[in-house]
Motif scaffolding. Structure first.
Motif, PDB file in Angstrom:
ATOM      1  N   LEU A  44       0.850  -1.205   0.000  1.00 16.41           N
ATOM      2  CA  LEU A  44       0.000   0.000   0.000  1.00 16.41           C
ATOM      3  C   LEU A  44       0.877   1.244   0.000  1.00 16.41           C
ATOM      4  CD1 LEU A  44      -2.802  -1.150   2.492  1.00 16.41           C
ATOM      5  CD2 LEU A  44      -2.899  -1.009  -0.004  1.00 16.41           C
ATOM      6  N   GLY A  45       1.525   1.494  -1.122  1.00 15.51           N
ATOM      7  CA  GLY A  45       2.376   2.673  -1.262  1.00 15.51           C
ATOM      8  C   GLY A  45       1.745   3.682  -2.202  1.00 15.51           C
ATOM      9  N   ARG A  46       2.595   4.549  -2.754  1.00 16.19           N
ATOM     10  CA  ARG A  46       2.093   5.688  -3.544  1.00 16.19           C
ATOM     11  C   ARG A  46       1.375   5.270  -4.812  1.00 16.19           C
ATOM     12  NH1 ARG A  46       7.853   8.457  -2.605  1.00 16.19           N
ATOM     13  NH2 ARG A  46       8.265   6.229  -2.508  1.00 16.19           N
ATOM     14  N   ILE A  47       1.972   4.325  -5.558  1.00 14.57           N
ATOM     15  CA  ILE A  47       1.352   3.976  -6.840  1.00 14.57           C
ATOM     16  C   ILE A  47       0.054   3.221  -6.621  1.00 14.57           C
ATOM     17  CG2 ILE A  47       2.539   1.769  -7.279  1.00 14.57           C
ATOM     18  CD1 ILE A  47       1.941   4.532  -9.845  1.00 14.57           C
ATOM     19  N   HIS A  71       1.352  -2.893   7.357  1.00 16.93           N
ATOM     20  CA  HIS A  71       0.777  -1.906   8.282  1.00 16.93           C
ATOM     21  C   HIS A  71      -0.725  -2.158   8.393  1.00 16.93           C
ATOM     22  CE1 HIS A  71       4.413  -0.015   6.538  1.00 16.93           C
ATOM     23  NE2 HIS A  71       4.622   0.322   7.807  1.00 16.93           N
ATOM     24  N   LYS A  74      -3.097   0.913   8.383  1.00 17.57           N
ATOM     25  CA  LYS A  74      -3.283   1.518   7.051  1.00 17.57           C
ATOM     26  C   LYS A  74      -4.227   0.651   6.213  1.00 17.57           C
ATOM     27  CE  LYS A  74       0.439   1.798   4.376  1.00 17.57           C
ATOM     28  NZ  LYS A  74       1.670   2.261   3.730  1.00 17.57           N
ATOM     29  N   LEU A 111       5.206  -3.312  -4.900  1.00 18.70           N
ATOM     30  CA  LEU A 111       6.263  -3.299  -3.879  1.00 18.70           C
ATOM     31  C   LEU A 111       7.552  -2.753  -4.472  1.00 18.70           C
ATOM     32  CD1 LEU A 111       5.570  -6.918  -2.580  1.00 18.70           C
ATOM     33  CD2 LEU A 111       5.222  -4.807  -1.253  1.00 18.70           C
ATOM     34  N   PRO A 112       8.572  -2.466  -3.638  1.00 15.97           N
ATOM     35  CA  PRO A 112       9.896  -2.146  -4.188  1.00 15.97           C
ATOM     36  C   PRO A 112      10.342  -3.242  -5.154  1.00 15.97           C
ATOM     37  CG  PRO A 112       9.855  -1.658  -1.844  1.00 15.97           C
ATOM     38  CD  PRO A 112       8.549  -2.336  -2.164  1.00 15.97           C
ATOM     39  N   ASN A 113      11.119  -2.840  -6.163  1.00 12.97           N
ATOM     40  CA  ASN A 113      11.434  -3.714  -7.302  1.00 12.97           C
ATOM     41  C   ASN A 113      11.950  -5.108  -6.931  1.00 12.97           C
ATOM     42  OD1 ASN A 113      10.887  -1.293  -8.511  1.00 12.97           O
ATOM     43  ND2 ASN A 113      12.998  -0.824  -9.067  1.00 12.97           N
ATOM     44  N   MET A 115      11.283  -6.959  -4.598  1.00 12.19           N
ATOM     45  CA  MET A 115      10.284  -7.843  -3.988  1.00 12.19           C
ATOM     46  C   MET A 115       9.279  -8.370  -5.023  1.00 12.19           C
ATOM     47  SD  MET A 115       9.684  -5.564  -0.533  1.00 12.19           S
ATOM     48  CE  MET A 115       8.711  -6.750   0.394  1.00 12.19           C
ATOM     49  N   GLU A 133       4.153  -4.517 -11.223  1.00 15.25           N
ATOM     50  CA  GLU A 133       4.699  -3.209 -11.605  1.00 15.25           C
ATOM     51  C   GLU A 133       6.048  -3.347 -12.314  1.00 15.25           C
ATOM     52  OE1 GLU A 133       4.233  -0.263 -12.203  1.00 15.25           O
ATOM     53  OE2 GLU A 133       2.213   0.019 -11.456  1.00 15.25           O
ATOM     54  N   ARG A 162       1.867   1.091 -18.356  1.00 12.06           N
ATOM     55  CA  ARG A 162       0.592   1.766 -18.625  1.00 12.06           C
ATOM     56  C   ARG A 162       0.600   2.534 -19.942  1.00 12.06           C
ATOM     57  NH1 ARG A 162       2.095   6.826 -17.079  1.00 12.06           N
ATOM     58  NH2 ARG A 162       3.753   6.813 -15.518  1.00 12.06           N
ATOM     59  N   TRP A 200      13.851   4.245  -0.937  1.00 16.25           N
ATOM     60  CA  TRP A 200      14.324   2.887  -1.245  1.00 16.25           C
ATOM     61  C   TRP A 200      14.889   2.825  -2.661  1.00 16.25           C
ATOM     62  CZ3 TRP A 200      12.220   0.737  -5.503  1.00 16.25           C
ATOM     63  CH2 TRP A 200      10.916   1.056  -5.867  1.00 16.25           C
ATOM     64  N   ASP A 214      13.978   2.654 -12.987  1.00 15.13           N
ATOM     65  CA  ASP A 214      12.761   3.269 -12.452  1.00 15.13           C
ATOM     66  C   ASP A 214      12.008   4.060 -13.524  1.00 15.13           C
ATOM     67  OD1 ASP A 214      10.908   4.034 -10.516  1.00 15.13           O
ATOM     68  OD2 ASP A 214      12.066   5.792  -9.930  1.00 15.13           O
ATOM     69  N   TYR A 218      10.880   3.803 -19.218  1.00 12.21           N
ATOM     70  CA  TYR A 218       9.794   4.323 -20.070  1.00 12.21           C
ATOM     71  C   TYR A 218      10.335   4.691 -21.457  1.00 12.21           C
ATOM     72  CZ  TYR A 218       6.646   4.574 -16.074  1.00 12.21           C
ATOM     73  OH  TYR A 218       5.848   4.244 -15.006  1.00 12.21           O
TER      74      TYR A 218
END
Ligand code: NAD
Length: 366
Positions: A44-47, A71, A74, A111-113, A115, A133, A162, A200, A214, A218
């Motif tokens: 549950l992060g920003r994206i 969390h 959250k 998650l971070p890459n 993971m 992702e 996307r 991170w 990151d 793109y």
């Protein structure tokens, strides 16, 4: 490496336009319309919270049904917002229990890459489809392992590119492939931002690499979908300018060149040291396309100057999170209609291979 011309779908009208249904098909399509793909959100992060989950709220085909979070508080807050029952909140420790949860069709890995591989593979083993992702992992073996696990489980795998579903990018592809620009000669692209300390993304163990993995990804992916080709030669250069502690583990800047089978040359830049709005310029014998922003969440803007034609100026007025709606819904179509995702595991794996080559030519590893 097998270098082939790639097939692209230019329509954005949805799968129904591509696959004319017979009567049975129509009945199945009606069933699909009544069902949504039910996603378990992993991380549950920003994206996830800022884009993908709001997109599911707007979608006719996608729904948030479960969470995996470290969390609990959250997750409970989000559960209240998304009508997710308490039984559908998981931790990283009991994640594998999603296998027995029939509510969940698919996972969205945010998650971070580093993971991505573990949680994608565990999801496939739990019998769930995987929307992962970008970048799909932090090594080639991990990327291949995700592809293999989803194949072995008979589950769909899509990498969250996307822009491959976004109408303005699709329009640029269409113009190029219709020959409106004449013979394509060269592409320029860039994408970067000024990264804050403490993220991170600056830790190699979690990120795998710096801005290339990151946001440079793109530009790399765009050069491939714009040409419809895969590069035959890739060479990069890395540098660290700011000695402020941020770039002890990952690079600050990457510049790379690519040559494609047709002879198209591409030059790209990415950075974590400056705001670098994402763009691409495609130069052909009869004209050019300039897209800026090209990779943002909204406000994408295509301009083209083509010989003998009035200038083309096509802004996309859709608001964030519409790109995520298109992406989530395309994956739903793939699952319900048993189609292979355009941005499948092999697509993600190819970018990983080219990024490994870029790092290799800089004397670095992923
Ligand atoms: P973020 O830091 O906002 O969220 C990461 C989530 O992972 C958090 O919920 C965090 O609690 C959780 N987490 C679990 N273990 C962690 C650990 N050991 N360290 C740090 N966080 C941990 O990150 P984000 O910006 O949401 O990015 C997540 C993924 O989404 C990345 O792979 C990134 O490349 C991708 N992303 C994609 C887009 C896109 O447009 N498609 C945009 C941004 C990010």
């Amino acid at each position: 490496m097998n270098i082939t011309r790639r097939n692209f779908t230019y329509t954005v009208a949805g799968a129904s336009a591509l696959y004319p249904f017979n009567r049975i098909g129509i009945a199945l399509a009606r069933q699909d319309q009544e069902r949504k793909l039910r996603y378990c959100i992993v991380g549950l992060g920003r994206i996830a919270m800022g884009h993908f989950m709001p997109a599911c709220k707007m979608s006719q085909k996608s729904q948030v049904i479960a969470f995996v979070s470290g969390h609990r508080d959250k997750a409970e807050k989000m559960a209240a917002e998304y009508n997710v029952p308490a039984k559908n909140i998981y931790s990283y420790a009991n994640y594998d229990e999603i296998a027995s949860n029939k509510d969940i069709d698919a996972v969205y890995i945010a998650l971070p890459n580093s993971m991505h591989a573990e949680y994608s593979i565990r999801a496939a083993k739990a019998g769930k489809h995987v929307l992962c992702e970008k970048p799909m992992a932090t090594s080639l073996p991990d990327s291949q392992a995700i592809v293999d696990a989803c194949k072995a489980a008979g589950k769909k795998l899509m990498i969250a590119y996307r822009c491959q579903y976004e109408p303005t990018n699709l329009r640029a592809i269409q113009m190029i492939h219709e020959g409106q620009l004449g013979t394509i000669q060269a592409i320029e692209s860039a994408n970067g931002f000024n990264e804050r300390p403490g993220e991170w993304r600056l830790e190699k163990k979690l990120a795998g690499g710096g801005p290339l993995m990151d946001v440079g990804i793109y530009s790399l992916n765009a050069c491939r979908y714009l040409t419809g080709e895969n590069p035959v030669h890739v060479e990069g250069y890395c540098s660290v300018i700011d000695q402020d502690g941020r770039f002890k583990e990952v690079e600050e800047n990457v510049s790379w060149n690519m040559t494609f089978p047709s002879g198209v040359v591409a030059s790209c830049n990415t950075t974590y040291g400056a705001d670098m709005p994402g763009f691409f310029r495609v130069h052909g014998s009869k004209g050019m396309i300039h897209m800026q922003p090209a990779f943002a969440y909204e406000g994408l803007h295509l301009k083209a100057d083509i010989q003998g034609q009035p200038p083309i100026d096509e802004p996309n007025h859709q608001k964030d999170p519409y790109e995520f709606v298109l992406e989530a819904d395309d994956f739903a179509d793939c699952v319900f209609q048993n189609k292979e995702p355009k941005a499948n595991g092999e697509e993600g794996l190819r970018d990983m291979q080219y990024m490994a080559q870029i790092y290799g030519s800089c004397g670095r590893t992923m």
